[in-house]
Design an enzyme around this catalytic site. Structure first.
Site: not given
Length: 306
Positions: A17, A146
């Site tokens: 990401k 995350d």
């Protein structure tokens, strides 16, 4: 639903990401910082394979990018994810995990969190657990800020510690050039220096309307101008060479640039595939970063690969 596959080994691919925006509030009583962030999954992947093992046996081997930096004991996030899933839903199971890394370690790209998410998906399939995504997301949120996003992918707005997700209204496919640092950055050190440099004195952090409008319109130029990371000054202080990397990429025509997460990876937005190729060649020739990779986004989160 998580697909149930025969117990002969399950392979999962999971993306890195980048944070298109990362706004950071003052520390909470639990020590975490409240965040307002926009996650964006890109086509840089780790692969994880889960194979059957006797009950109580949880092991992991690692190969590929920065493999020597990844722990293989119970502190490994993939092992922690597998153990937690077994505790909740499959106490008679064990697993042997193998990870092939392409996501740099301590690069601000959530590689460890990605592996944790991949382990959840792979073990759920290996053990034929009929789980809704929400059940996996609940465990993912326990494991790390995350990890939930690595499960869902795409583009999403994160709040809380980052684990509370809402899909972002976003159009278009974006071309990225990633400049990897020569050594990783410690996330706690970056946050600590952020606080020392003044940080944010009052909550709540918010994402700028300009960035959200750019995503809704699919406007790459406007998105490039809106990329934003509160942690970037701290990362630049700890790794001054990153300022040269940022300046070089912008000089070579990037639409925008941002240090991803806590760094040290720098993400450059290019206007097209050909522009991304030219930018990656130019940055590689400068010799100011360890390596350069191209990627596109958004992409799906952790998925079983047949």
């Amino acid at each position: 639903m998580v697909a149930a596959l025969p117990p002969t080994g399950v392979r999962v691919r999971v993306p890195a990401k980048i944070n298109l925006a990362l706004k950071v509030g003052p520390p909470r009583p639990d020590g975490f910082h409240p965040l307002a962030t926009v996650f964006h999954a890109i086509s840089l992947y780790d692969d994880l394979v889960a194979e059957p093992a006797p009950a109580g046996e949880f092991t992991v081997t690692v190969s590929g990018e920065d493999a020597e930096l990844v722990p293989t004991d119970d502190s490994n996030l993939a092992i922690r994810a597998a153990r937690r899933l077994a505790e909740a839903y499959a106490p008679a199971e064990g697993v042997r995990l193998s990870i092939k890394k392409a996501i740099p370690v301590a690069g601000g790209l959530a590689g460890g969190s990605a592996d944790g998410a991949a382990a959840l998906v792979a073990c759920a399939a290996l053990w034929a657990l009929d789980l809704e995504q929400e059940e996996l997301l609940a465990i993912a949120a326990e494991l790390g800020s995350d990890v939930p996003f690595a499960l869902v992918g795409g583009t999403a707005i994160g709040s809380g510690r980052g684990e509370q997700l809402v899909p972002a209204l976003a159009r278009g496919c974006y071309h990225w050039v990633l400049a990897f640092g020569t050594e990783g950055l410690s996330t706690p050190k970056v946050y600590g220096l952020y606080d020392e440099l003044g940080g944010r004195t009052a909550p709540p952090p918010t994402v700028a309307d300009e960035l959200m409008n750019a995503l809704r319109a699919g406007d790459a130029a406007a998105l490039g101008e809106s990329l934003d990371n509160d942690l970037q000054p701290a990362a630049l202080t700890l790794r001054p060479v990153l300022r040269r990397v940022l300046d070089a990429g912008l000089d070579f025509g990037a639409l925008g640039a941002v240090v991803s997460g806590s760094g040290p990876t720098v993400a450059f937005l290019a206007g097209s595939e050909s522009a991304a190729i030219e930018l990656s060649v130019a940055l590689s020739a400068e010799g100011i970063c360890r390596s350069v990779r191209r990627a596109v986004g958004p992409v799906h989160g952790a998925r079983v690969v047949t």
